[in-house]
Design a protein around this motif. Structure first.
Motif, PDB file in Angstrom:
ATOM      1  N   MET A  96       0.827  -1.211   0.000  1.00 19.70           N
ATOM      2  CA  MET A  96       0.000   0.000   0.000  1.00 19.70           C
ATOM      3  C   MET A  96       0.861   1.260   0.000  1.00 19.70           C
ATOM      4  SD  MET A  96      -3.231  -0.826  -0.130  1.00 19.70           S
ATOM      5  CE  MET A  96      -2.690  -2.085  -1.289  1.00 19.70           C
ATOM      6  N   ASP A  97       2.032   1.179   0.632  1.00 24.86           N
ATOM      7  CA  ASP A  97       2.928   2.337   0.684  1.00 24.86           C
ATOM      8  C   ASP A  97       3.767   2.482  -0.583  1.00 24.86           C
ATOM      9  OD1 ASP A  97       2.058   2.988   3.190  1.00 24.86           O
ATOM     10  OD2 ASP A  97       3.712   2.003   4.253  1.00 24.86           O
ATOM     11  N   GLY A  98       3.658   1.506  -1.496  1.00 27.19           N
ATOM     12  CA  GLY A  98       4.447   1.548  -2.720  1.00 27.19           C
ATOM     13  C   GLY A  98       5.881   1.089  -2.535  1.00 27.19           C
ATOM     14  N   ALA A  99       6.189   0.479  -1.383  1.00 29.36           N
ATOM     15  CA  ALA A  99       7.551   0.040  -1.094  1.00 29.36           C
ATOM     16  C   ALA A  99       7.802  -1.401  -1.514  1.00 29.36           C
ATOM     17  CB  ALA A  99       7.841   0.187   0.399  1.00 29.36           C
ATOM     18  N   LEU A 100       6.753  -2.120  -1.911  1.00 29.90           N
ATOM     19  CA  LEU A 100       6.869  -3.539  -2.258  1.00 29.90           C
ATOM     20  C   LEU A 100       5.989  -3.840  -3.454  1.00 29.90           C
ATOM     21  CD1 LEU A 100       7.942  -6.385  -1.487  1.00 29.90           C
ATOM     22  CD2 LEU A 100       5.950  -6.620   0.020  1.00 29.90           C
ATOM     23  N   GLU A 101       6.555  -4.554  -4.417  1.00 29.31           N
ATOM     24  CA  GLU A 101       5.819  -4.921  -5.615  1.00 29.31           C
ATOM     25  C   GLU A 101       4.834  -6.043  -5.305  1.00 29.31           C
ATOM     26  OE1 GLU A 101       6.869  -5.990 -10.290  1.00 29.31           O
ATOM     27  OE2 GLU A 101       8.317  -6.409  -8.696  1.00 29.31           O
ATOM     28  N   MET A 102       3.648  -5.943  -5.884  1.00 29.21           N
ATOM     29  CA  MET A 102       2.615  -6.958  -5.666  1.00 29.21           C
ATOM     30  C   MET A 102       2.869  -8.156  -6.589  1.00 29.21           C
ATOM     31  SD  MET A 102       0.039  -7.988  -4.030  1.00 29.21           S
ATOM     32  CE  MET A 102      -0.649  -9.580  -4.412  1.00 29.21           C
ATOM     33  N   LYS A 103       3.985  -8.837  -6.333  1.00 31.23           N
ATOM     34  CA  LYS A 103       4.375 -10.040  -7.054  1.00 31.23           C
ATOM     35  C   LYS A 103       4.668 -11.148  -6.043  1.00 31.23           C
ATOM     36  CE  LYS A 103       4.409  -8.552 -11.372  1.00 31.23           C
ATOM     37  NZ  LYS A 103       3.532  -9.134 -12.422  1.00 31.23           N
ATOM     38  N   ALA A 104       4.344 -12.372  -6.421  1.00 30.05           N
ATOM     39  CA  ALA A 104       4.440 -13.477  -5.470  1.00 30.05           C
ATOM     40  C   ALA A 104       5.840 -13.621  -4.878  1.00 30.05           C
ATOM     41  CB  ALA A 104       4.016 -14.780  -6.152  1.00 30.05           C
ATOM     42  N   ALA A 105       6.861 -13.659  -5.735  1.00 24.16           N
ATOM     43  CA  ALA A 105       8.221 -13.853  -5.236  1.00 24.16           C
ATOM     44  C   ALA A 105       8.640 -12.694  -4.335  1.00 24.16           C
ATOM     45  CB  ALA A 105       9.201 -13.995  -6.397  1.00 24.16           C
ATOM     46  N   ALA A 106       8.264 -11.480  -4.698  1.00 25.87           N
ATOM     47  CA  ALA A 106       8.624 -10.313  -3.894  1.00 25.87           C
ATOM     48  C   ALA A 106       7.968 -10.372  -2.519  1.00 25.87           C
ATOM     49  CB  ALA A 106       8.223  -9.030  -4.621  1.00 25.87           C
ATOM     50  N   LEU A 107       6.728 -10.818  -2.479  1.00 33.44           N
ATOM     51  CA  LEU A 107       6.020 -10.926  -1.202  1.00 33.44           C
ATOM     52  C   LEU A 107       6.698 -11.935  -0.281  1.00 33.44           C
ATOM     53  CD1 LEU A 107       2.349 -10.949  -2.546  1.00 33.44           C
ATOM     54  CD2 LEU A 107       3.412  -9.102  -1.239  1.00 33.44           C
ATOM     55  N   VAL A 108       7.077 -13.079  -0.847  1.00 30.51           N
ATOM     56  CA  VAL A 108       7.704 -14.130  -0.036  1.00 30.51           C
ATOM     57  C   VAL A 108       9.082 -13.696   0.431  1.00 30.51           C
ATOM     58  CG1 VAL A 108       8.658 -16.462  -0.128  1.00 30.51           C
ATOM     59  CG2 VAL A 108       6.389 -16.022  -1.042  1.00 30.51           C
ATOM     60  N   LYS A 109       9.858 -13.091  -0.463  1.00 31.18           N
ATOM     61  CA  LYS A 109      11.196 -12.644  -0.075  1.00 31.18           C
ATOM     62  C   LYS A 109      11.128 -11.549   0.988  1.00 31.18           C
ATOM     63  CE  LYS A 109      12.677 -12.058  -4.370  1.00 31.18           C
ATOM     64  NZ  LYS A 109      13.592 -11.717  -5.478  1.00 31.18           N
ATOM     65  N   ASP A 110      10.064 -10.762   0.959  1.00 29.34           N
ATOM     66  CA  ASP A 110       9.924  -9.727   1.984  1.00 29.34           C
ATOM     67  C   ASP A 110       9.742 -10.337   3.367  1.00 29.34           C
ATOM     68  OD1 ASP A 110       9.664  -6.735   2.367  1.00 29.34           O
ATOM     69  OD2 ASP A 110       7.821  -7.406   3.345  1.00 29.34           O
ATOM     70  N   CYS A 111       9.151 -11.521   3.424  1.00 37.07           N
ATOM     71  CA  CYS A 111       9.038 -12.218   4.715  1.00 37.07           C
ATOM     72  C   CYS A 111      10.424 -12.564   5.254  1.00 37.07           C
ATOM     73  CB  CYS A 111       8.205 -13.492   4.555  1.00 37.07           C
ATOM     74  SG  CYS A 111       6.474 -13.214   4.108  1.00 37.07           S
ATOM     75  N   VAL A 112      11.320 -13.008   4.368  1.00 35.94           N
ATOM     76  CA  VAL A 112      12.695 -13.308   4.774  1.00 35.94           C
ATOM     77  C   VAL A 112      13.410 -12.026   5.186  1.00 35.94           C
ATOM     78  CG1 VAL A 112      14.903 -14.306   4.056  1.00 35.94           C
ATOM     79  CG2 VAL A 112      12.759 -15.277   3.199  1.00 35.94           C
TER      80      VAL A 112
END
Length: 425
Positions: free
Chosen positions: A396-412
């Motif tokens: 929502m803040d525009g700091a993370l791309e709404m892509k599956a791999a990006a979402l998972v890597k952000d958890c790491v």
């Protein structure tokens, strides 16, 4: 790092011990925010001359990490490669002559491959060591010094082809639990005593003198101790600086070294920071990285169940469970209790034994299909918020791309951020 600490600047470095490609990508992408180095280590179990459980020799691991770095645009020169528990660990069931021969070849290949941080660990008993007698400091230090001399010879060999090769530094000593976390909830956790810490230093220095390599003592930068942190199947032993105060006070007599802490996984960032302040300046983390990766994959799987027709789903959660049941060797010695308790442990245990399955073709295929499914549909913001709340806010803040791999890597990256908080000025 040690120069800064001598000057009163509290700093340290995380040691990321993983061979998972997505985890390494996340760490390096997150590392682009800083101008510091990233330390990535492989254990003797993961990588050795016979391939280890990753199928990689030391040079293969180097090339693998560099290929990931090239992919994300992280400079190879800012990567420090480390070898963890390098010694006869994998061959402890063999007699000393055979186990040490294998250990010598392992450390030699690591140095030739450009590993510049070597944890020399000879603390384990070998097949012909007396079973009922504690392994003496003299035997541990003698074997360790022999391996260190092999490293030094390998470095001289490396200089012939690479005159600019960085000289390795060494870490000695070993924590109480086995690598990767304690197997039992009550592992008898005890902070390393001052006497044991100083005996390790004293005995190693004597062995360096006996082997006529006293000039290389300056390359010993850390001692592995147990500062009172550990995790098991269900529990985390949080750092208690009061319990470790005597050990940390003793370190002040030795300004040229720091402590290396293993099994720091799942420690709260504030506790990690306290450890760095107290002298545990090298923080080893491994299973927590793939634990967070698994969390992200499970969250995407729940989103998939809401949005993708059943016949098209990757069913990552179910596939992982199926493969772990078919190939139980990596978890059955670690998870105990009823069938239901073991089912829960296979998914959610801090020991994170499912990390050993992520490289299998069936799991890789399921991950690829899951990512493709998520990326092919529009995920409602409210659904993302339900299962990946922190990632939702970053999207929502525009700091993370709404892509599956990006979402998972952000958890790491969340895990890595805790270590940045601990070690950065």
């Amino acid at each position: 790092m040690i120069d800064k600490r001598r000057a009163g600047i509290i700093t340290g470095i995380p040691s990321y011990c993983t061979a998972n490609e997505l985890a390494i990508e996340a760490i390096l992408e997150q590392g682009l925010r800083f101008d510091s180095h990233i330390l990535i280590e492989g254990t003797a179990n993961q990588i050795n001359q016979f391939g280890g459980y990753t199928g990689m020799k030391p040079a293969d691991f180097r090339d693998y990490v560099y290929s990931v770095a090239d992919k994300v645009g992280f400079e190879r020169e800012r990567i420090i490669l480390g070898g963890d528990h390098m010694g006869p660990l994998v061959w402890a069931g063999l007699p000393e002559s055979e186990a040490m021969t294998n250990a010598k070849e392992l450390v030699r290949l690591c140095v030739l491959a450009g590993f510049t941080k070597m944890h020399i660990d000879t603390s384990m008993k070998l097949a012909d060591d007396p079973a009922d007698i504690r392994l003496s400091d003299e035997i541990i230090a003698e074997r360790g010094t022999i391996l260190l001399k092999v490293c030094e010879n390998a470095y001289q060999e490396l200089l012939k082809t690479n005159p600019d090769a960085v000289r390795p530094v060494y870490i000695i000593g070993s924590e109480v639990p086995i690598p990767g976390g304690a197997q039992e909830e009550d592992a008898g956790l005890q902070v390393t005593s001052v006497n044991d810490f100083e005996a390790t230093l004293k005995t190693y220095r004597q062995k360096f003198e006996e082997h006529k390599i006293s000039d290389r003592w300056q390359d010993v930068i850390a001692v592995v101790v147990q500062p009172g942190v550990e995790f098991g199947d269900k529990d985390i032993h949080a750092y208690d600086r009061e319990a470790a105060k005597d050990l940390c006070r003793a370190l002040k007599k030795y300004p040229d070294i720091v402590f290396e802490g293993h099994s720091t996984d799942y420690q709260p960032p504030k506790k990690l920071r306290e450890m760095v302040e107290d002298g545990v300046a090298i923080l080893k983390v491994g299973p927590a990285l793939t634990f967070k990766l698994r969390e992200g994959l499970f969250a995407l799987s729940m989103i998939e169940k809401e949005l993708v027709p059943e016949e098209k789903r990757a069913n990552f959660i179910e596939t992982l469970e199926k493969i772990m049941l078919e190939k139980p060797s990596n978890w059955q010695k670690h998870y105990h209790g009823t069938d239901e308790e073991k089912r829960i442990a296979r998914k959610y245990s801090y020991s994170d034994r499912c990390r050993y399955y992520f490289s299998l073709p069936e799991i890789q295929s399921a991950i690829a299909k899951l990512f493709a499914n998520i990326d092919s549909i529009e995920v409602p913001a409210g659904l993302l918020s339900q299962f990946m709340t922190r990632q939702y806010h970053r999207v929502m803040d525009g700091a993370l791309e709404m892509k599956a791999a990006a979402l998972v890597k952000d958890c790491v990256a969340e895990c890595a951020e805790g270590y940045n908080y601990a070690v950065k000025i």
